[in-house]
Scaffold this motif. Sequence first.
Motif, PDB file in Angstrom:
ATOM      1  N   TYR A  85       0.542  -4.648   6.342  1.00  0.00           N
ATOM      2  CA  TYR A  85       0.904  -3.288   5.939  1.00  0.00           C
ATOM      3  C   TYR A  85       2.421  -3.094   5.925  1.00  0.00           C
ATOM      4  N   ASP A  96       4.387  -4.928   2.952  1.00  0.00           N
ATOM      5  CA  ASP A  96       3.775  -4.782   1.626  1.00  0.00           C
ATOM      6  C   ASP A  96       4.097  -3.411   1.036  1.00  0.00           C
ATOM      7  N   ALA A 113       4.381  -2.415  -1.906  1.00  0.00           N
ATOM      8  CA  ALA A 113       3.581  -2.077  -3.095  1.00  0.00           C
ATOM      9  C   ALA A 113       2.145  -1.720  -2.752  1.00  0.00           C
ATOM     10  N   GLY A 114       1.713  -2.023  -1.542  1.00  0.00           N
ATOM     11  CA  GLY A 114       0.363  -1.673  -1.121  1.00  0.00           C
ATOM     12  C   GLY A 114      -0.737  -2.525  -1.710  1.00  0.00           C
ATOM     13  N   VAL A 115      -0.404  -3.735  -2.162  1.00  0.00           N
ATOM     14  CA  VAL A 115      -1.415  -4.569  -2.803  1.00  0.00           C
ATOM     15  C   VAL A 115      -2.392  -5.172  -1.795  1.00  0.00           C
ATOM     16  N   SER A 116      -2.032  -5.190  -0.511  1.00  0.00           N
ATOM     17  CA  SER A 116      -2.927  -5.777   0.486  1.00  0.00           C
ATOM     18  C   SER A 116      -4.169  -4.939   0.711  1.00  0.00           C
ATOM     19  N   GLY A 117      -4.088  -3.658   0.404  1.00  0.00           N
ATOM     20  CA  GLY A 117      -5.235  -2.776   0.606  1.00  0.00           C
ATOM     21  C   GLY A 117      -5.371  -2.248   2.017  1.00  0.00           C
TER      22      GLY A 117
END
Length: 313
Positions: A179, A182, A184-188
């Motif tokens: 978190y 990341d 861009a928040g691509v990890s979810g």
Amino acid sequence: MRRRLFVLIFVLSVMAGCGVRTDGQVTIPETEPSSKTSARVELAEAMDAFGVLKQLDDAWQKRDCAAVERLTTWAESTLGGRACKATRNGRPAPARKRYTEAEFFLPNAADEDRWFVALARKPDPAYFLFVNEGDNWRIGAGPILVTGKSREPIEGAVPTDDPSTGVKARLAPQRYLAYLTDPAGVSGVTFPKGDAIRGLFGELVQRTEKVRPDRLTTDVRLIDGPQRALKLPDGGALVIHALEIEYRQKTGPGRSSLSHPLYGKGDLRGFTGKAKPAGLTGTEIVLVATEITGGTKMSTIALRRGLATLTAD
């Protein structure tokens, strides 16, 4: 049965006073070899170990860094190494509160890693991780200041080989790392609105802009250690873990010193002895208590940050 005890301040004062010398040095009381065949932590032992907090408070107040080192371990020892020595060079010693009314959560596990978690109710709720090393109890993390509501643990630690809760407890530190690294928040990986780790994430993003024209890079790493997780109702877990954040700040083009140092004069003087450095490398430790539900949700219920090291170019 969950084991708890609310400890009054005068009881703590009597217990914790042992081992404090009047010559400015703090010592740990000698511990007799245990005659128990089980490694399980008993309530009376945890209650006695809580007195180490007062010894550590006294050590910080007297700037007795050798005692700070002996009384701490794991993440807390990182916060007491160079940070303690910096207080001898003008950095203010941390303001440590006297915590009372403790509730103890014992892992009830008979293995070599002997530890327990205490939740002190006053003056402000805070978690502490205590770890037994060399027949002495030390503070592994704490205070970790409570920032949200949590359910109370039930009896027992989460087994590392548990295929459900154990896996989620092991993955919790990795999910924090994902978190924070990341943007861009691509990890979810997500956290609920108002969660303390969301505030830390926002600060990491904003710091780069705030120090311009200086340049700033940031690395986030996990602090390794055994899994320390307590069972919560309905298949959840309370996990104690830690992160390390390293900042590297450099001057902008054509400048010989930083325009906006990340840290104040007290930290600069204590750690580096410089007032106008050309660059800084600072390491902060983030102590975290995380609640994992029986499903997939995760939330930060306690968090504390501290500056561990700072060097200047």
